[in-house]
Design a protein around this motif. Structure first.
Motif, mmCIF file in Angstrom:
data_model
loop_
_atom_site.group_PDB
_atom_site.id
_atom_site.type_symbol
_atom_site.label_atom_id
_atom_site.label_comp_id
_atom_site.label_asym_id
_atom_site.label_seq_id
_atom_site.Cartn_x
_atom_site.Cartn_y
_atom_site.Cartn_z
ATOM 1 N N ILE A 30 0.860 -1.185 0.000
ATOM 2 C CA ILE A 30 0.000 0.000 0.000
ATOM 3 C C ILE A 30 0.898 1.238 0.000
ATOM 4 O O ILE A 30 1.802 1.360 0.833
ATOM 5 C CB ILE A 30 -0.936 0.043 1.222
ATOM 6 N N ALA A 31 0.648 2.160 -0.938
ATOM 7 C CA ALA A 31 1.359 3.447 -0.982
ATOM 8 C C ALA A 31 0.328 4.559 -0.915
ATOM 9 O O ALA A 31 -0.689 4.513 -1.622
ATOM 10 C CB ALA A 31 2.176 3.563 -2.266
ATOM 11 N N ALA A 32 0.556 5.554 -0.053
ATOM 12 C CA ALA A 32 -0.400 6.645 0.138
ATOM 13 C C ALA A 32 0.292 7.987 -0.039
ATOM 14 O O ALA A 32 1.433 8.184 0.401
ATOM 15 C CB ALA A 32 -1.035 6.565 1.519
ATOM 16 N N TYR A 33 -0.422 8.924 -0.694
ATOM 17 C CA TYR A 33 0.071 10.293 -0.929
ATOM 18 C C TYR A 33 -0.957 11.290 -0.411
ATOM 19 O O TYR A 33 -2.157 11.137 -0.670
ATOM 20 C CB TYR A 33 0.256 10.552 -2.422
ATOM 21 N N ALA A 34 -0.482 12.311 0.294
ATOM 22 C CA ALA A 34 -1.383 13.398 0.678
ATOM 23 C C ALA A 34 -1.787 14.210 -0.540
ATOM 24 O O ALA A 34 -2.926 14.670 -0.656
ATOM 25 C CB ALA A 34 -0.719 14.297 1.719
ATOM 26 N N ARG A 35 -0.860 14.397 -1.461
ATOM 27 C CA ARG A 35 -1.116 15.043 -2.739
ATOM 28 C C ARG A 35 0.004 14.667 -3.696
ATOM 29 O O ARG A 35 1.079 14.254 -3.275
ATOM 30 C CB ARG A 35 -1.210 16.567 -2.603
ATOM 31 N N GLN A 36 -0.271 14.800 -4.984
ATOM 32 C CA GLN A 36 0.715 14.445 -6.000
ATOM 33 C C GLN A 36 1.339 15.701 -6.597
ATOM 34 O O GLN A 36 0.649 16.699 -6.800
ATOM 35 C CB GLN A 36 0.057 13.626 -7.111
ATOM 36 N N ASP A 37 2.628 15.604 -6.843
ATOM 37 C CA ASP A 37 3.373 16.683 -7.481
ATOM 38 C C ASP A 37 4.353 16.054 -8.454
ATOM 39 O O ASP A 37 4.433 14.823 -8.581
ATOM 40 C CB ASP A 37 4.132 17.521 -6.431
ATOM 41 N N GLU A 38 5.120 16.902 -9.125
ATOM 42 C CA GLU A 38 6.168 16.411 -10.020
ATOM 43 C C GLU A 38 7.145 15.561 -9.224
ATOM 44 O O GLU A 38 7.694 15.982 -8.200
ATOM 45 C CB GLU A 38 6.905 17.593 -10.651
ATOM 46 N N GLY A 39 7.357 14.317 -9.673
ATOM 47 C CA GLY A 39 8.239 13.403 -8.973
ATOM 48 C C GLY A 39 7.568 12.667 -7.827
ATOM 49 O O GLY A 39 8.196 11.814 -7.181
ATOM 50 N N ARG A 40 6.316 12.990 -7.535
ATOM 51 C CA ARG A 40 5.527 12.303 -6.486
ATOM 52 C C ARG A 40 4.179 11.938 -7.107
ATOM 53 O O ARG A 40 3.163 12.545 -6.809
ATOM 54 C CB ARG A 40 5.309 13.224 -5.293
ATOM 55 N N GLU A 41 4.184 10.953 -7.986
ATOM 56 C CA GLU A 41 2.988 10.624 -8.746
ATOM 57 C C GLU A 41 2.604 9.174 -8.547
ATOM 58 O O GLU A 41 3.465 8.293 -8.459
ATOM 59 C CB GLU A 41 3.231 10.901 -10.239
ATOM 60 N N LEU A 42 1.302 8.939 -8.494
ATOM 61 C CA LEU A 42 0.788 7.592 -8.280
ATOM 62 C C LEU A 42 1.099 6.688 -9.459
ATOM 63 O O LEU A 42 1.496 5.530 -9.286
ATOM 64 C CB LEU A 42 -0.734 7.667 -8.065
ATOM 65 N N VAL A 43 0.916 7.204 -10.667
ATOM 66 C CA VAL A 43 1.263 6.447 -11.873
ATOM 67 C C VAL A 43 2.181 7.304 -12.729
ATOM 68 O O VAL A 43 2.027 8.512 -12.806
ATOM 69 C CB VAL A 43 0.007 6.033 -12.671
ATOM 70 N N GLY A 44 3.123 6.672 -13.352
ATOM 71 C CA GLY A 44 4.082 7.387 -14.182
ATOM 72 C C GLY A 44 5.210 6.439 -14.554
ATOM 73 O O GLY A 44 5.249 5.273 -14.139
#
Length: 511
Positions: A384-398
């Motif tokens: 399980i991976a969780a993000y508070a928000r996505q930004d450049e270099g912090r993306e759920l898919v890519g």
């Protein structure tokens, strides 16, 4: 009143009439676009320089300059005008950049930069000049690094072509995804062997040849189709030849053979074959005019003052990043600790993996992974991976994110079975060790999905409208073992886990 003409070389720099004025205005707007979106420009150039797949992009700006230089005699006979409707194309580019930035899709942002520069050219030089430069303007799209999406299907196509030729040549072989096994060894049709770099470069080269050497659209279509088909076929032949050399000699000899025919040498041979075949059918002669200036020049509706059009262009390109900044949501907090769930009928186990596996999610705020064993002995991994928000270099898919970390020994080999709302992949590590992975992604409490485009769209909507941007990835995986198929183990685990959406929401603190 007496009027006196002012020579071009003595015209004030603030005068925005004639070619000089229009080019000054275009230069100011183009500089503003490059400066405002310099991070994207730098990323794009970095990809050209470091990724061999896009090395040909380094030549595209010089080819565009050459194409424009070829058209200079005709361009000098045209009068540039400031054309308000041209701002619509620039506005489309600004909107595309906004959507690409919100969704975190670099290719869309890079393409949007080209559209904005095209729009500025059309708006500040007018429709006649734009029509005269239509191919150089279009060819600028080849500066955008695109095509990574075709790598997995090309790997499969290359493997199947190699298998077909191996069967025809009598070499015993077995294919599993992108892996081919022969009595000599175990061969992988890796990303670098997919032929994507050849196909992408051939597309750019073929488009240039179509414009420079052909007038007939039917001949252009036949040429580009033949060139691309030959690129795919030739790459399959190269893969087959490498395996055949290994079968007849040794694997080391095959590696040496592949290094000789691989790279730009191979591409040059394919290009030579393509050009030799097409040469008798060229219907554009050297010295033929690129366009008829008299047919292009005429009265223009919507023309305006150059300064006003340039000001409108600057306002549009500034609006896009301002909107994204204004609607940026404050990240909702995640739970302080992310824990793995209790699953009825399954217990946590420390059983060793056949080959170490950890999915990759750069910049995740929380990441956990654990193994579960079922009552019938099945073993399943849950990450399980969780993000508070996505930004450049912090993306759920890519690129590089997900089941197969490109910096590890795990490689994608083929699609795999998955529920309708999940994404199934087969990945392989040395051994070989085969593992199936089913991935689910959730954005802001929405329904989980295995579709990467759907995830990008949901992310874009959340960022544009300032909605909840909390994001989560759930990966359920199992190793293939004799008598214990991975698909059955994953299906049993998902059945006992229950609603995936509940776990996704709890992982980011929504429930």
């Amino acid at each position: 009143m007496n009027e006196r003409a002012i020579p071009m070389d003595r015209m004030p720099l603030t005068d925005l009439t004639g070619w000089r004025g229009h080019l000054i205005a275009l230069g100011v707007v183009a500089f503003a676009i490059i400066a405002l979106f310099f991070a994207d420009v730098r990323t794009m150039v970095s990809i050209w320089w470091h990724a061999s797949t896009f090395g040909h992009c380094l030549f595209i700006p010089f080819l565009i300059a050459w194409l424009v230089q070829q058209r200079l005699p005709g361009l000098r006979q045209l009068a540039p005008v400031a054309w308000v409707p041209g701002l619509l194309w620039l506005a489309a580019g600004a909107l595309a950049w906004l959507l690409g930035a919100a969704a975190g899709v670099a290719m869309v942002r890079h393409g949007a930069l080209i559209v904005m520069l095209q729009g500025a050219t059309i708006a500040l030089l007018g429709p006649a000049v734009a029509r005269a430069l239509i191919f150089p303007l279009f060819y600028a799209f080849f500066m955008v690094p695109f095509g990574e999406e075709i790598v997995p299907p090309l790997q499969l196509v290359t493997a199947r072509l190699a298998m077909l030729l191996l069967d025809l040549s009598g070499v015993p072989a077995h294919m599993e995804g992108i892996f081919i096994t022969t009595p000599t060894g175990y061969f992988e049709v890796a990303e670098a062997c997919s032929g994507a770099k050849f196909l992408i470069a051939m597309t750019a080269y073929g488009a240039l040849v179509c414009n420079v050497c052909f007038k007939s659209w039917s001949r252009r279509a036949v040429f580009i189709a033949g060139a691309l088909s030959l690129s795919v076929l030739a790459n399959g032949v190269r893969a087959f030849a490498t395996i055949l050399v290994a079968h007849l000699t040794t694997v080391d000899a095959a590696v040496g053979f592949d290094h000789v025919v691989y790279g730009w040498v191979f591409f040059a041979i394919v290009m030579a074959i393509v050009m030799a075949t097409a040469w008798p059918f060229f219907d554009r002669k050297p010295g033929d005019p690129w366009f008829d200036p008299r047919a292009l020049q005429g009265a223009v509706r919507g023309s305006s003052h150059t300064g006003g059009v340039a000001g409108g262009a600057l306002a549009m390109i500034v609006a896009a990043p301002l909107w994204l900044a204004a609607t940026a949501a404050t990240a909702d907090p995640l739970p302080p600790v992310l824990t793995l769930p209790q699953v009825q009928g399954w217990t946590r186990t420390d059983a060793r993996q056949a080959y170490p596996w950890t999915p990759r999610f750069d910049g995740a705020d929380h990441f956990v992974i654990g193994r579960y064993q079922g009552a019938q002995g099945q073993v399943v991994d849950l990450a399980i991976a969780a993000y508070a928000r996505q930004d450049e270099g912090r993306e759920l898919v890519g690129f590089g994110q997900g089941a197969a970390d490109p910096d590890s020994e795990w490689v994608w080999s083929s699609p795999a079975r998955a529920p309708a709302y999940g994404r199934g992949e087969q990945i392989t590590a040395p051994g070989p060790v085969v593992r199936h992975v089913v991935s689910f992604y959730g954005i802001g409490g929405g329904a989980p999905s295995g579709s990467k485009p759907a995830v990008k769209l949901a992310t874009m909507k959340a960022r544009l409208l300032g909605q909840d941007q909390r994001a989560v990835a759930l990966l359920v995986s199992a190793e293939d073992a004799e008598g214990r198929p991975s698909d059955a183990a994953i299906a049993a685990f998902l059945n006992d886990l229950g609603d995936v959406r509940v776990l996704a929401d709890r992982s980011v603190g929504i429930r």
